[in-house]
Scaffold this active site. Structure first.
Site, PDB file in Angstrom:
ATOM      1  N   CYS A  58     142.325  -2.785 122.396  1.00  0.00           N
ATOM      2  CA  CYS A  58     141.159  -2.780 121.511  1.00  0.00           C
ATOM      3  C   CYS A  58     139.912  -3.232 122.260  1.00  0.00           C
ATOM      4  O   CYS A  58     139.967  -4.060 123.160  1.00  0.00           O
ATOM      5  CB  CYS A  58     141.402  -3.630 120.267  1.00  0.00           C
ATOM      6  SG  CYS A  58     141.782  -5.357 120.587  1.00  0.00           S
TER       7      CYS A  58
ATOM      8  N   CYS B  28     141.135  -7.018 123.388  1.00  0.00           N
ATOM      9  CA  CYS B  28     142.191  -7.024 124.409  1.00  0.00           C
ATOM     10  C   CYS B  28     141.743  -6.387 125.722  1.00  0.00           C
ATOM     11  O   CYS B  28     142.178  -6.810 126.789  1.00  0.00           O
ATOM     12  CB  CYS B  28     143.432  -6.313 123.891  1.00  0.00           C
ATOM     13  SG  CYS B  28     144.206  -7.211 122.540  1.00  0.00           S
TER      14      CYS B  28
ATOM     15  N   GLU C  87     149.031  -7.324 124.406  1.00  0.00           N
ATOM     16  CA  GLU C  87     148.558  -7.607 125.758  1.00  0.00           C
ATOM     17  C   GLU C  87     148.400  -9.104 125.995  1.00  0.00           C
ATOM     18  O   GLU C  87     148.784  -9.629 127.037  1.00  0.00           O
ATOM     19  CB  GLU C  87     147.198  -6.915 126.013  1.00  0.00           C
ATOM     20  CG  GLU C  87     147.210  -5.415 125.837  1.00  0.00           C
ATOM     21  CD  GLU C  87     146.878  -4.954 124.420  1.00  0.00           C
ATOM     22  OE1 GLU C  87     146.305  -3.866 124.286  1.00  0.00           O
ATOM     23  OE2 GLU C  87     147.190  -5.673 123.441  1.00  0.00           O
TER      24      GLU C  87
ATOM     25  N   HIS D 262     147.590 -10.038 120.007  1.00  0.00           N
ATOM     26  CA  HIS D 262     148.024  -8.664 120.210  1.00  0.00           C
ATOM     27  C   HIS D 262     148.998  -8.634 121.392  1.00  0.00           C
ATOM     28  O   HIS D 262     149.164  -9.630 122.092  1.00  0.00           O
ATOM     29  CB  HIS D 262     146.815  -7.762 120.466  1.00  0.00           C
ATOM     30  CG  HIS D 262     145.983  -7.534 119.246  1.00  0.00           C
ATOM     31  ND1 HIS D 262     144.869  -6.718 119.244  1.00  0.00           N
ATOM     32  CD2 HIS D 262     146.094  -8.004 117.983  1.00  0.00           C
ATOM     33  CE1 HIS D 262     144.341  -6.694 118.030  1.00  0.00           C
ATOM     34  NE2 HIS D 262     145.060  -7.487 117.252  1.00  0.00           N
TER      35      HIS D 262
END
Length: 141
Positions: free
Chosen positions: A74, A83, A51, A49
Site C-alpha cells: 500500500c 507499506c 510486509e 500488514h
C-alpha cells in the site's frame, strides 16, 4: 525459482483469514540466499500488514534479501503506515509482487514508490494462482 517463494507467500496469506477482514489476506516472505528467512501476513484491522510483520520478524541485514508479496504494497496511510514506504526504509533492494492492488488509492502507486527509491520490482509472479484467491477480498475499483 521465484514462483516457489510466491507460492509460499500465498500459503502464508491464508493464515490471515478470517481476522484480517475487511482487509485482504496478504502474505509476505523474505528470502535470502535461497532460504525463507521471515514471513508475515495481514493482522486484524488496525494491526500490521504482511510486509511489516515479515520485516519485524527478521533480524539481519537487508543485503541480498528479496521480499515476495502477494499484493502490491500500500502507498497510502490508513489505519497503518504505507507499506511501500516501510519497505523503502528497511533498505531492501528487491521486491516481487504477484498482483497490483485495484484500489484506486493505490493501484500502481506502491510500485512507483518502490521504484523511485531504486528498488528492483517484478510484478506478476504466480498471479494466475494468487489472483483467484485474493480478488474476492479486494474492494471494487
Amino acid at each position: 525459482m521465484s514462483e516457489k517463494y510466491m507460492l509460499k507467500a500465498l500459503e502464508v496469506s491464508r493464515k490471515a483469514l478470517p481476522e484480517c477482514k475487511p482487509n485482504p489476506p496478504v502474505g509476505c516472505v523474505l528470502v535470502k540466499n535461497g532460504k525463507v528467512v521471515s514471513q508475515g501476513h495481514t493482522q486484524e484491522v488496525g494491526g500490521n500488514h504482511a510486509e511489516v510483520e515479515a520485516l519485524k520478524a527478521y533480524k539481519g541485514t537487508m543485503e541480498g534479501v528479496t521480499a515476495y508479496v502477494t499484493l502490491e504494497p500500500c502507498s497510502f496511510v490508513g489505519r497503518t503506515p504505507a507499506c511501500a514506504k516501510t519497505l523503502v526504509q528497511s533498505g531492501i533492494k528487491n521486491v516481487v509482487v504477484s498482483m497490483l492492488d485495484p484500489d484506486p488509492r493505490n493501484s500502481g502507486k506502491g510500485i512507483e514508490i518502490l521504484q523511485q527509491a531504486g528498488i528492483q520490482v517484478e510484478v506478476g509472479s504466480c498471479s494466475n494462482k494468487v489472483s483467484p484467491f485474493l480478488t474476492p477480498y479486494l474492494g471494487k475499483s
